[in-house]
Design an enzyme around this catalytic site. Structure first.
Site, short mmCIF file in Angstrom:
data_model
loop_
_atom_site.label_atom_id
_atom_site.label_comp_id
_atom_site.label_asym_id
_atom_site.label_seq_id
_atom_site.Cartn_x
_atom_site.Cartn_y
_atom_site.Cartn_z
N ASP A 1 0.86 -1.19 0.00
CA ASP A 1 0.00 0.00 0.00
C ASP A 1 0.89 1.23 0.00
O ASP A 1 1.76 1.37 0.86
CB ASP A 1 -0.93 0.00 1.22
CG ASP A 1 -2.07 1.01 1.05
OD1 ASP A 1 -2.38 1.37 -0.10
OD2 ASP A 1 -2.62 1.44 2.07
N HIS B 1 -3.91 13.86 1.65
CA HIS B 1 -4.13 13.01 2.82
C HIS B 1 -2.87 12.97 3.69
O HIS B 1 -2.94 13.12 4.92
CB HIS B 1 -4.50 11.59 2.37
CG HIS B 1 -4.50 10.57 3.48
ND1 HIS B 1 -5.53 10.44 4.39
CD2 HIS B 1 -3.59 9.62 3.83
CE1 HIS B 1 -5.25 9.46 5.24
NE2 HIS B 1 -4.08 8.95 4.93
N ARG C 1 2.34 16.42 13.33
CA ARG C 1 3.50 17.33 13.29
C ARG C 1 3.06 18.66 12.69
O ARG C 1 3.31 18.93 11.51
CB ARG C 1 4.61 16.74 12.39
CG ARG C 1 5.25 15.45 12.85
CD ARG C 1 6.25 14.94 11.81
NE ARG C 1 5.60 14.72 10.52
CZ ARG C 1 4.99 13.59 10.18
NH1 ARG C 1 4.97 12.58 10.99
NH2 ARG C 1 4.40 13.49 8.99
N GLU D 1 -10.32 3.97 4.33
CA GLU D 1 -9.45 4.79 3.49
C GLU D 1 -9.85 4.60 2.04
O GLU D 1 -9.90 3.47 1.53
CB GLU D 1 -7.96 4.42 3.70
CG GLU D 1 -7.45 4.83 5.07
CD GLU D 1 -5.93 4.78 5.22
OE1 GLU D 1 -5.28 4.03 4.45
OE2 GLU D 1 -5.41 5.49 6.09
N GLU E 1 -9.26 4.46 -1.61
CA GLU E 1 -8.05 4.24 -2.42
C GLU E 1 -8.42 3.59 -3.75
O GLU E 1 -9.54 3.13 -3.97
CB GLU E 1 -7.06 3.32 -1.68
CG GLU E 1 -6.68 3.83 -0.30
CD GLU E 1 -5.43 3.16 0.27
OE1 GLU E 1 -4.68 2.55 -0.51
OE2 GLU E 1 -5.22 3.27 1.48
N ASP F 1 -8.88 0.54 2.42
CA ASP F 1 -7.87 0.09 3.37
C ASP F 1 -8.36 0.41 4.79
O ASP F 1 -8.00 1.43 5.37
CB ASP F 1 -6.55 0.82 3.04
CG ASP F 1 -5.45 0.51 4.04
OD1 ASP F 1 -5.49 -0.56 4.66
OD2 ASP F 1 -4.54 1.35 4.18
N ARG G 1 -7.38 3.36 13.88
CA ARG G 1 -6.49 4.49 14.18
C ARG G 1 -5.87 4.42 15.56
O ARG G 1 -4.74 4.86 15.77
CB ARG G 1 -7.26 5.81 14.05
CG ARG G 1 -7.85 6.07 12.67
CD ARG G 1 -6.78 6.14 11.62
NE ARG G 1 -7.36 6.38 10.29
CZ ARG G 1 -6.70 6.23 9.16
NH1 ARG G 1 -5.43 5.86 9.17
NH2 ARG G 1 -7.28 6.47 8.01
N GLN H 1 -3.16 1.87 15.43
CA GLN H 1 -2.09 2.44 14.60
C GLN H 1 -1.25 3.44 15.38
O GLN H 1 -0.02 3.42 15.32
CB GLN H 1 -2.75 3.13 13.39
CG GLN H 1 -1.78 3.67 12.35
CD GLN H 1 -2.50 4.30 11.16
OE1 GLN H 1 -3.74 4.34 11.11
NE2 GLN H 1 -1.75 4.79 10.20
N LYS I 1 -3.84 -2.36 10.17
CA LYS I 1 -4.29 -2.37 8.77
C LYS I 1 -4.60 -3.78 8.28
O LYS I 1 -5.36 -3.94 7.32
CB LYS I 1 -3.16 -1.82 7.88
CG LYS I 1 -2.73 -0.41 8.21
CD LYS I 1 -3.64 0.59 7.55
CE LYS I 1 -3.06 1.99 7.63
NZ LYS I 1 -3.88 2.93 6.86
N THR J 1 -8.90 -5.73 4.08
CA THR J 1 -8.84 -4.74 3.01
C THR J 1 -9.88 -5.16 1.99
O THR J 1 -9.89 -6.32 1.57
CB THR J 1 -7.44 -4.73 2.34
OG1 THR J 1 -6.45 -4.54 3.35
CG2 THR J 1 -7.33 -3.64 1.29
N THR K 1 -4.53 6.75 0.48
CA THR K 1 -5.80 7.47 0.59
C THR K 1 -5.79 8.71 -0.30
O THR K 1 -4.86 9.51 -0.26
CB THR K 1 -6.03 7.89 2.05
OG1 THR K 1 -5.86 6.73 2.87
CG2 THR K 1 -7.42 8.45 2.24
N GLU L 1 -9.95 12.35 8.86
CA GLU L 1 -9.90 13.69 8.25
C GLU L 1 -11.26 14.39 8.30
O GLU L 1 -11.35 15.58 8.58
CB GLU L 1 -9.42 13.58 6.80
CG GLU L 1 -7.96 13.17 6.66
CD GLU L 1 -7.63 12.77 5.23
OE1 GLU L 1 -7.15 13.62 4.47
OE2 GLU L 1 -7.89 11.60 4.87
MN MN Z 1 -3.83 3.07 3.09
#
Ligand code: MN
Length: 425
Positions: free
Chosen positions: A120, A127, A136, A192, A194, A226, A230, A233, A246, A250, A353, A367
């Site tokens: 992936d 994204h 960040r 996600e 994709e 995907d 979160r 993750q 993940k 999928t 994404t 998001e």
């Molecule tokens: Mn992905």
């Protein structure tokens, strides 16, 4: 382009000629099916209107997956597409072919290829910027992003075809203020949006794929969701990246839309900003820069259990496009093989994404809700930060252009099932 793209072409399968049909004769995507409720051997078919034509009608024996057809290469795919286009438009062939048609609603659709390997990528630059900003704020995109197609190796074993339930994963999570992690159901389950690239003929180990030849290794594309946990993750991803957040599932769409069908919808590669570097030579090809993009519109819809009970239709959460991919299909394939890694027929490469630049076009719940801070409200009044059990997530895609017949991708659907027990007994 050739006769198969002629917008005037019509099929004797009447449903294919309806303006809203996702599968007009200009599309002809490949899948694997069998009559629903039977244990008949799965076989290859092509979608035409609301029907599936068994490829055996043309004397093609595919077996339970399309890896052989994927391996056959562009010349063979083009010849088969021409043959199908003629057969399904010539009224004289109707009598012979009709008994090889099955209404799609009476078919069970299976994974179109046996997927040996899955990677992936992270090519959706908006994204990557949105997520980077949450973690960040001063430096949303790390310096490597503009230069190297970022990706990770995923699990092929848990890729499922649309319609397969998605079981909420258990995993380790840790709240920022908590002294230790706990193990249990993910509370921040996300999707996600994709696109998936299905590899055709492979390359030998140690023999990279030059970018000029990259698309010869691409059979077609599918919708790809995907699914991402979160909270799992956030706790597990440093320093090696996504892992169990993940690999629990999928979802891909059942129909492989071929590069031939996408030809009328090609466009320029992503237009880079003045402060973004030109691709390094091995990723740079003039033809790819000029026409290596594909304008594929992608949407995600949600229908909760309460919405189903009240007969409310799915609500569209987002609308985006593959045009937001910083890298082209050819660049992704060439980069994946650039270290000499061999690709094999049926391998799957996810785009990452694909978020747009507006709040209505972002490709994930994290998001849409700004990290779970701002819930979205569904028709019927429920609110969501992340996905709940019973939620059905429906991905759709289509290509439309003035003077061309619109083609669709069908749907990639997954309904969230509750997490399994923790097995402490
Ligand atoms: Mn992905």
């Amino acid at each position: 382009m050739d006769e198969t793209h002629n917008p005037k072409l019509r099929s004797w399968v009447e449903s294919a000629n309806a303006p809203a049909s996702e599968f007009p004769i200009q599309n002809l995507p490949f899948g694997v099916f069998r009559p629903r409720g039977t244990q008949e051997p799965p076989r290859g078919g092509v979608a035409i209107g609301d029907q599936i034509l068994d490829l055996a009608a043309l004397g093609l024996k595919t077996g339970p997956s399309l890896n052989g057809l994927a391996a056959a290469g562009r010349k063979a795919w083009k010849a088969l597409r021409k043959q199908l286009s003629r057969a399904l438009s010539d009224p004289k062939q109707r009598r012979h072919l009709q008994r090889h048609l099955l209404p799609t609603k009476r078919a069970e659709l299976l994974l179109p290829v046996a997927i040996g390997d899955y990677s992936d990528f992270y090519a959706g630059i908006h994204h990557a910027t949105n997520l980077g900003r949450m973690f960040r704020p001063d430096c949303p995109l790390l310096p490597n992003y503009a230069w190297v197609p970022i990706g990770y190796h995923g699990r092929a074993s848990s890729i499922v075809v649309g319609g397969t339930p998605v079981v909420r994963p258990n995993g380790q999570t840790k709240a920022p203020e908590a002294p230790a992690p706990t193990f249990g159901p993910s509370r921040r389950l996300d999707f996600e949006l994709e696109l998936g690239i299905v590899i055709g003929p492979g390359n030998a180990l140690g023999k990279p794929v030059p970018i000029r030849r990259a698309l010869d290794h691409v059979f077609g594309v599918v919708l790809l969701n995907d699914w991402s946990a979160r909270d799992i993750q956030t706790w597990e991803y440093q320093p090696l990246g996504p892992f169990l957040a993940k690999s629990f599932a999928t979802t891909v769409s059942p129909w492989i839309v071929t590069l031939e069908a996408l030809e009328p919808f090609r466009c320029a590669a992503f237009e880079r900003a003045a402060n973004q570097p030109a691709p390094l030579d091995y990723l740079c090809d003039a033809a790819d820069q000029r026409a290596g993009g594909v304008a594929i519109e992608l949407e995600m819809h949600l229908r909760s259990a309460a919405m189903r009970a009240r007969n409310l239709p799915p609500a569209r959460l987002t609308r985006s496009s593959f045009r937001h991919s910083y890298w082209t299909v050819a660049q992704i394939v060439t980069h994946q093989a650039s270290n000499g890694c061999n690709l094999r027929p049926g391998d799957l490469l996810g785009s990452g994404t694909l978020s747009g630049t507006t709040p209505e076009s972002v490709g994930s719940m994290i998001e849409l809700t700004q990290g779970g801070k701002n819930p979205i409200v569904l028709p019927g009044g429920e609110s969501r930060t992340f996905l709940e059990d019973g939620d059905e997530v429906i991905q759709r895609g289509r290509c439309a252009r003035e003077g061309c017949v619109t083609i669709g991708f069908g749907a990639a659907t997954g309904r969230i099932a509750s997490a399994p027990g923790l097995g402490t007994a």
